[in-house]
Design an enzyme around this catalytic site. Structure first.
Site, mmCIF file in Angstrom:
data_model
loop_
_atom_site.group_PDB
_atom_site.id
_atom_site.type_symbol
_atom_site.label_atom_id
_atom_site.label_comp_id
_atom_site.label_asym_id
_atom_site.label_seq_id
_atom_site.Cartn_x
_atom_site.Cartn_y
_atom_site.Cartn_z
ATOM 1 N N ASP A 25 40.738 36.959 37.915
ATOM 2 C CA ASP A 25 41.461 37.145 39.175
ATOM 3 C C ASP A 25 40.625 36.666 40.355
ATOM 4 O OD1 ASP A 25 43.610 37.842 40.697
ATOM 5 O OD2 ASP A 25 43.263 40.003 40.626
ATOM 6 N N ARG A 29 41.983 33.821 46.516
ATOM 7 C CA ARG A 29 41.097 34.305 47.588
ATOM 8 C C ARG A 29 39.877 33.412 47.738
ATOM 9 N NH1 ARG A 29 41.318 40.234 45.317
ATOM 10 N NH2 ARG A 29 42.687 39.129 43.860
ATOM 11 N N HIS A 42 42.157 27.518 41.443
ATOM 12 C CA HIS A 42 42.510 27.494 40.017
ATOM 13 C C HIS A 42 41.679 26.442 39.273
ATOM 14 C CE1 HIS A 42 45.577 30.350 40.772
ATOM 15 N NE2 HIS A 42 46.416 29.534 41.367
ATOM 16 N N LEU A 136 33.187 31.514 17.827
ATOM 17 C CA LEU A 136 33.985 32.268 18.793
ATOM 18 C C LEU A 136 35.474 31.937 18.671
ATOM 19 C CD1 LEU A 136 34.203 33.957 21.492
ATOM 20 C CD2 LEU A 136 33.959 31.760 22.684
ATOM 21 N N ARG A 193 37.670 42.712 34.732
ATOM 22 C CA ARG A 193 38.539 42.115 35.744
ATOM 23 C C ARG A 193 37.688 41.694 36.920
ATOM 24 N NH1 ARG A 193 44.705 43.210 37.376
ATOM 25 N NH2 ARG A 193 44.844 41.605 38.979
ATOM 26 N N GLU A 212 36.565 49.695 26.987
ATOM 27 C CA GLU A 212 35.739 50.032 28.149
ATOM 28 C C GLU A 212 36.111 49.065 29.265
ATOM 29 O OE1 GLU A 212 33.598 52.514 28.489
ATOM 30 O OE2 GLU A 212 33.928 53.220 26.438
HETATM 31 C C1 IPE Z 1 46.853 39.066 36.612
HETATM 32 O O1 IPE Z 1 46.507 38.624 37.878
HETATM 33 C C2 IPE Z 1 47.362 37.909 35.794
HETATM 34 C C3 IPE Z 1 46.372 36.920 35.398
HETATM 35 C C4 IPE Z 1 45.091 36.999 35.627
HETATM 36 C C5 IPE Z 1 46.890 35.804 34.662
HETATM 37 P P1 IPE Z 1 47.527 38.709 39.101
HETATM 38 O O2 IPE Z 1 46.781 38.225 40.282
HETATM 39 O O3 IPE Z 1 48.775 37.983 38.757
HETATM 40 O O4 IPE Z 1 47.844 40.273 39.179
HETATM 41 P P2 IPE Z 1 48.366 41.152 40.380
HETATM 42 O O5 IPE Z 1 49.659 40.543 40.819
HETATM 43 O O6 IPE Z 1 47.338 41.118 41.454
HETATM 44 O O7 IPE Z 1 48.511 42.523 39.797
HETATM 45 C C1 IPE Z 2 43.993 34.443 39.136
HETATM 46 O O1 IPE Z 2 43.789 34.207 40.482
HETATM 47 C C2 IPE Z 2 44.693 33.295 38.449
HETATM 48 C C3 IPE Z 2 46.033 33.612 37.939
HETATM 49 C C4 IPE Z 2 46.657 34.745 38.076
HETATM 50 C C5 IPE Z 2 46.707 32.549 37.222
HETATM 51 P P1 IPE Z 2 44.909 34.517 41.563
HETATM 52 O O2 IPE Z 2 45.751 33.296 41.730
HETATM 53 O O3 IPE Z 2 45.670 35.735 41.193
HETATM 54 O O4 IPE Z 2 44.035 34.773 42.850
HETATM 55 P P2 IPE Z 2 44.293 35.827 44.002
HETATM 56 O O5 IPE Z 2 44.480 37.169 43.362
HETATM 57 O O6 IPE Z 2 45.528 35.375 44.718
HETATM 58 O O7 IPE Z 2 43.068 35.752 44.854
HETATM 59 MG MG MG Z 3 45.456 37.716 41.667
#
Ligand code: IPE
Ligand code: IPE
Ligand code: MG
Length: 249
Positions: A25, A29, A42, A136, A193, A212
């Site tokens: 995640d 940002r 990405h 792996l 996460r 965990e």
């Molecule tokens: C969770 O991240 C999904 C993936 C990492 C693929 P999101 O960014 O989509 O989750 P929320 O919306 O913040 O819960």
């Molecule tokens: C995780 O990063 C990638 C996917 C969910 C595919 P985000 O795209 O959710 O990044 P934020 O949460 O908006 O920063």
């Molecule tokens: Mg996100």
């Protein structure tokens, strides 16, 4: 040149998590802080994925699941969804040789029926090309949702029951787990996460019953072997009891 980060490893004295699952995640940002479009994050995230897989392969982790696209991520703007799928296609194309050399296997979980036949074909080809490896196992969660997976398993079992192949009372936790996308995969020991978030977002709901949990403050594109080693070390210092009592020393 010396790479101090390369020296950081999990503790050698306690067991490694067998299966690490990561909710990647913070790509958006990370990009925004740099004044760039989300897709830039990405793209950098794909590099973090490579680095992380490399470290896991090197350290002898047996399974690594990466949450790459959730069933809810279709709610994002069409352009972002398209860009994410294009990145996936490119990753599959560019990484095969490297993954093969590192002994990595690849598997997919999630409802892949939603993807184009061409992409599905590529996914199958790549998985087949790496099928002989014994190192792996990378599990990419694509169009994955824990609830969706559980519902699909229920449907499969209901069909077996309707056909008279099983009785309702035959359904046990073991039988149920065998109808999930993760059949034959050990449950995750450690869920990481990134971006400081503390929620599961529909990830591996069944399988993480006793995992965990570790929240890393860094955004996914900045995740590296130092952060991974910190997460694994935190895991190695925990006491897992599975509802029982800690075993005496
Ligand atoms: C969770 O991240 C999904 C993936 C990492 C693929 P999101 O960014 O989509 O989750 P929320 O919306 O913040 O819960
Ligand atoms: C995780 O990063 C990638 C996917 C969910 C595919 P985000 O795209 O959710 O990044 P934020 O949460 O908006 O920063
Ligand atoms: Mg996100």
């Amino acid at each position: 040149m010396s790479h101090p980060h390369r020296e950081i490893r999990p503790f050698a004295s306690s067991p490694l998590p067998r299966h690490i699952a990561i909710i990647m995640d913070g790509n958006g940002r990370w990009a925004r802080r740099r004044g760039k479009p989300r897709i830039f994050g990405h793209r950098a995230g794909a590099e973090a994925l490579r680095r992380t897989a490399e470290a896991c392969a090197e350290w002898g982790i047996s399974h690594l699941t990466l949450y790459a696209f959730s069933t809810e991520n279709w709610r994002r703007p069409e352009g972002e969804v398209r860009a994410l799928l294009a990145l996936l296609r490119r990753y599959l194309q560019e990484s095969v040789a490297d993954l093969r050399r590192r002994g990595v296997r690849l598997r997919f979980i999630g409802d892949v029926q939603r993807f184009s036949p061409a992409l599905r074909k590529r996914m199958e080809e790549v998985a087949a090309a790496l099928g002989g490896n014994r190192g792996l196992q990378i599990i990419l969660a694509l169009n994955y949702g824990g609830r969706d997976e559980i519902v699909r398993a229920c449907r499969a079992l209901a069909r077996l029951a309707a056909a008279g192949e099983i009785a309702a009372d035959d359904i046990s936790e073991e039988l149920f787990a065998r109808h999930l996308d993760t059949a034959d995969v050990p449950d995750p020991d450690l869920v990481i996460r990134t971006a400081g978030e503390m929620r599961l977002s529909n990830f591996l709901l069944w399988q993480t019953a006793y995992a965990e949990y570790y929240s890393s403050p860094v955004c996914w594109p900045d995740f590296n072997r130092l952060e991974l080693a910190a997460a694994i070390r935190a895991f190695q210092m925990r006491t897992r009891k599975f509802g029982g009592l800690a075993s005496p020393l």
